[in-house]
Design a protein around this motif. Sequence first.
Motif, PDB file in Angstrom:
ATOM      1  N   GLN A  49       0.811  -1.225   0.000  1.00 18.60           N
ATOM      2  CA  GLN A  49       0.000   0.000   0.000  1.00 18.60           C
ATOM      3  C   GLN A  49       0.841   1.270   0.000  1.00 18.60           C
ATOM      4  O   GLN A  49       0.354   2.348  -0.315  1.00 18.60           O
ATOM      5  CB  GLN A  49      -0.958   0.012   1.198  1.00 18.60           C
ATOM      6  CG  GLN A  49      -0.272   0.231   2.534  1.00 18.60           C
ATOM      7  CD  GLN A  49      -1.227   0.173   3.724  1.00 18.60           C
ATOM      8  OE1 GLN A  49      -2.393  -0.164   3.578  1.00 18.60           O
ATOM      9  NE2 GLN A  49      -0.741   0.508   4.904  1.00 18.60           N
ATOM     10  N   ASN A  71     -15.471   1.159   5.421  1.00 17.89           N
ATOM     11  CA  ASN A  71     -16.865   1.648   5.513  1.00 17.89           C
ATOM     12  C   ASN A  71     -17.784   0.717   4.714  1.00 17.89           C
ATOM     13  O   ASN A  71     -17.322  -0.285   4.146  1.00 17.89           O
ATOM     14  CB  ASN A  71     -16.944   3.096   4.989  1.00 17.89           C
ATOM     15  CG  ASN A  71     -16.327   3.221   3.585  1.00 17.89           C
ATOM     16  OD1 ASN A  71     -16.157   2.220   2.881  1.00 17.89           O
ATOM     17  ND2 ASN A  71     -15.982   4.432   3.187  1.00 17.89           N
ATOM     18  N   HIS A 127       5.494  -3.286  13.146  1.00 17.68           N
ATOM     19  CA  HIS A 127       6.369  -2.725  12.109  1.00 17.68           C
ATOM     20  C   HIS A 127       7.777  -2.691  12.712  1.00 17.68           C
ATOM     21  O   HIS A 127       7.941  -2.639  13.940  1.00 17.68           O
ATOM     22  CB  HIS A 127       5.861  -1.346  11.675  1.00 17.68           C
ATOM     23  CG  HIS A 127       4.640  -1.460  10.800  1.00 17.68           C
ATOM     24  ND1 HIS A 127       4.703  -1.371   9.432  1.00 17.68           N
ATOM     25  CD2 HIS A 127       3.343  -1.716  11.101  1.00 17.68           C
ATOM     26  CE1 HIS A 127       3.493  -1.559   8.933  1.00 17.68           C
ATOM     27  NE2 HIS A 127       2.640  -1.769   9.915  1.00 17.68           N
TER      28      HIS A 127
HETATM   29  P1  HMG Z   1     -13.704  10.319   3.402  1.00 14.15           P
HETATM   30  O1  HMG Z   1     -13.150  11.375   2.506  1.00 14.15           O
HETATM   31  O2  HMG Z   1     -14.238  10.712   4.727  1.00 14.15           O
HETATM   32  O3  HMG Z   1     -14.809   9.441   2.649  1.00 14.15           O
HETATM   33  O4  HMG Z   1     -12.571   9.211   3.593  1.00 14.15           O
HETATM   34  P2  HMG Z   1     -16.103   9.841   1.874  1.00 14.15           P
HETATM   35  O5  HMG Z   1     -17.127   8.812   2.223  1.00 14.15           O
HETATM   36  O6  HMG Z   1     -16.430  11.300   2.034  1.00 14.15           O
HETATM   37  O7  HMG Z   1     -15.677   9.607   0.334  1.00 14.15           O
HETATM   38  C1  HMG Z   1     -14.696  10.373  -0.318  1.00 14.15           C
HETATM   39  C2  HMG Z   1     -14.341   9.707  -1.629  1.00 14.15           C
HETATM   40  O8  HMG Z   1     -13.749   8.427  -1.376  1.00 14.15           O
HETATM   41  C3  HMG Z   1     -15.536   9.449  -2.538  1.00 14.15           C
HETATM   42  O9  HMG Z   1     -15.088   9.512  -3.882  1.00 14.15           O
HETATM   43  C4  HMG Z   1     -15.878   8.015  -2.232  1.00 14.15           C
HETATM   44  O10 HMG Z   1     -16.527   7.356  -3.307  1.00 14.15           O
HETATM   45  C5  HMG Z   1     -14.515   7.421  -2.023  1.00 14.15           C
HETATM   46  P3  HMG Z   1     -15.300  10.844  -4.782  1.00 14.15           P
HETATM   47  O11 HMG Z   1     -16.780  11.105  -4.747  1.00 14.15           O
HETATM   48  O12 HMG Z   1     -14.486  11.926  -4.110  1.00 14.15           O
HETATM   49  O13 HMG Z   1     -14.752  10.455  -6.118  1.00 14.15           O
HETATM   50  N1  HMG Z   1     -14.588   6.255  -1.112  1.00 14.15           N
HETATM   51  C6  HMG Z   1     -14.252   5.006  -1.458  1.00 14.15           C
HETATM   52  N2  HMG Z   1     -13.761   4.506  -2.613  1.00 14.15           N
HETATM   53  C7  HMG Z   1     -13.524   3.166  -2.643  1.00 14.15           C
HETATM   54  N3  HMG Z   1     -13.748   2.344  -1.579  1.00 14.15           N
HETATM   55  C8  HMG Z   1     -14.226   2.835  -0.424  1.00 14.15           C
HETATM   56  C9  HMG Z   1     -14.490   4.203  -0.344  1.00 14.15           C
HETATM   57  N4  HMG Z   1     -14.988   4.987   0.631  1.00 14.15           N
HETATM   58  C10 HMG Z   1     -15.041   6.237   0.150  1.00 14.15           C
HETATM   59  N5  HMG Z   1     -14.433   2.014   0.598  1.00 14.15           N
HETATM   60  C11 HMG Z   1     -11.975   6.923   3.976  1.00 14.15           C
HETATM   61  C12 HMG Z   1     -12.730   8.134   4.477  1.00 14.15           C
HETATM   62  C13 HMG Z   1     -11.876   5.962   5.125  1.00 14.15           C
HETATM   63  C14 HMG Z   1     -12.731   6.291   2.819  1.00 14.15           C
HETATM   64  C15 HMG Z   1     -10.564   7.349   3.474  1.00 14.15           C
HETATM   65  O14 HMG Z   1      -9.965   8.159   4.440  1.00 14.15           O
HETATM   66  C16 HMG Z   1      -9.655   6.204   3.154  1.00 14.15           C
HETATM   67  O15 HMG Z   1      -9.922   5.435   2.237  1.00 14.15           O
HETATM   68  N6  HMG Z   1      -8.515   6.110   3.869  1.00 14.15           N
HETATM   69  C17 HMG Z   1      -7.533   5.091   3.577  1.00 14.15           C
HETATM   70  C18 HMG Z   1      -6.979   4.578   4.836  1.00 14.15           C
HETATM   71  C19 HMG Z   1      -5.968   3.484   4.581  1.00 14.15           C
HETATM   72  O16 HMG Z   1      -6.150   2.605   3.748  1.00 14.15           O
HETATM   73  N7  HMG Z   1      -4.852   3.538   5.349  1.00 14.15           N
HETATM   74  C20 HMG Z   1      -3.853   2.532   5.311  1.00 14.15           C
HETATM   75  C21 HMG Z   1      -4.326   1.262   5.968  1.00 14.15           C
HETATM   76  S1  HMG Z   1      -4.353   1.329   7.748  1.00 14.15           S
HETATM   77  C22 HMG Z   1      -2.800   0.701   8.220  1.00 14.15           C
HETATM   78  O17 HMG Z   1      -1.941   0.563   7.393  1.00 14.15           O
HETATM   79  C23 HMG Z   1      -2.591   0.295   9.650  1.00 14.15           C
HETATM   80  C24 HMG Z   1      -2.622  -1.229   9.840  1.00 14.15           C
HETATM   81  O18 HMG Z   1      -1.665  -1.875   9.021  1.00 14.15           O
HETATM   82  C25 HMG Z   1      -2.346  -1.579  11.304  1.00 14.15           C
HETATM   83  C26 HMG Z   1      -1.104  -0.888  11.876  1.00 14.15           C
HETATM   84  O19 HMG Z   1      -0.019  -1.000  11.286  1.00 14.15           O
HETATM   85  O20 HMG Z   1      -1.284  -0.244  12.912  1.00 14.15           O
HETATM   86  C27 HMG Z   1      -4.009  -1.809   9.481  1.00 14.15           C
END
Ligand code: HMG
Length: 304
Positions: free
Chosen positions: A22, A86, A212
């Motif tokens: 990612q 979500n 990590h």
């Molecule tokens: P937001 O801006 O509040 O969401 O983001 P929204 O509902 O207002 O939607 C904004 C846009 O995102 C829209 O598109 C939606 O369609 C799209 P637009 O109209 O602008 O073209 N959207 C989506 N598209 C595809 N799939 C979805 C989706 N939801 C909304 N499910 C949101 C909130 C959570 C979606 C955003 O902030 C996000 O995607 N964040 C990514 C977070 C992420 O992946 N982080 C890395 C993983 S976590 C990690 O690595 C930690 C972990 O490994 C554990 C550790 O190490 O501690 C797990």
Amino acid sequence: MIEEHYPARVRIVEVSPRDGLQNEPAAVDVATKVALIEALANAGLQAIECGSFVSEKRVPQMANTAEVLSALRRSRGVDYSVLVPNLQGLEAAVRSEITNIAIFAAASETFSQHNIQCSIAESLSRFRAVTEQALAHGMRVRGYVSCVLGCPYEGIVAPEAVVRVAKALLDMGCYEISLGDTIGVGTPLAAQALIRQVAEHVAISRLAVHFHDTYGQALANILAALQLGVAVIDAAVSGLGGCPYAPGATGNVATEDVVYMLNGMHIETGIDLDKLTAAGQTISAALGRESKSKAAAATRRKSR
Ligand code: HMG
Ligand code: MG
């Protein structure tokens, strides 16, 4: 005095196709991801996190997750999962015929805002709705807590905050809680103190650890967790990984190094270390980088 009762068997949750890729600067194509996941399954990994259904604008590297899942030849007995933030993500997981999803909350407010654009409380109510629907679909839900031993924005994170989030995820129906040291700052005794505190509310058998390796502490922390009976370990082949919203954090602990250590301790994993090492070499070559696994490097030197 620490009581040592190592588990006889450990389940490794391989997160490289998701956490590992990612944060890659360049997009990784579908064929490369499919080849990685199939090689991991072939090496004996029984739990593989294949990608995430998150916003493409936020994490473009995961935009081809649906294509990856549709191209993948799935092996029987392997638990393929995806990260879902979500209901939109849940619908995508259902369309991809995934039966195991992971939701991810944080123990730090600032990280929660940066990562998923909402407060911890808002995220938990969002995840409650996701979990309710997922369970109604007959899916299983795994819960992550991020920043359990430190936050890139706030620094120290109170163990009580970790306990609150872990308990909330368990209460909403998660079968397992993975404690994420997102920025790899934890050390063994801090990890044990945290696990002991969380285990007062979440049974050890339901806890996983996700370290990590930013400060080179991951294997030591895993050993410390094993000493308390934790038997589920997240890892990424070649030590790939990082979170786009955790500045400075490096990859997950390398799966090869974890398996090498567990083999030496006669703890079963069901994983073939040679095949795993080969899978790590292939993905490292495809990404044009050296593996971060020390066990893989040692094997390579020996075979020259
Ligand atoms: P937001 O801006 O509040 O969401 O983001 P929204 O509902 O207002 O939607 C904004 C846009 O995102 C829209 O598109 C939606 O369609 C799209 P637009 O109209 O602008 O073209 N959207 C989506 N598209 C595809 N799939 C979805 C989706 N939801 C909304 N499910 C949101 C909130 C959570 C979606 C955003 O902030 C996000 O995607 N964040 C990514 C977070 C992420 O992946 N982080 C890395 C993983 S976590 C990690 O690595 C930690 C972990 O490994 C554990 C550790 O190490 O501690 C797990
Ligand atoms: Mg992670």
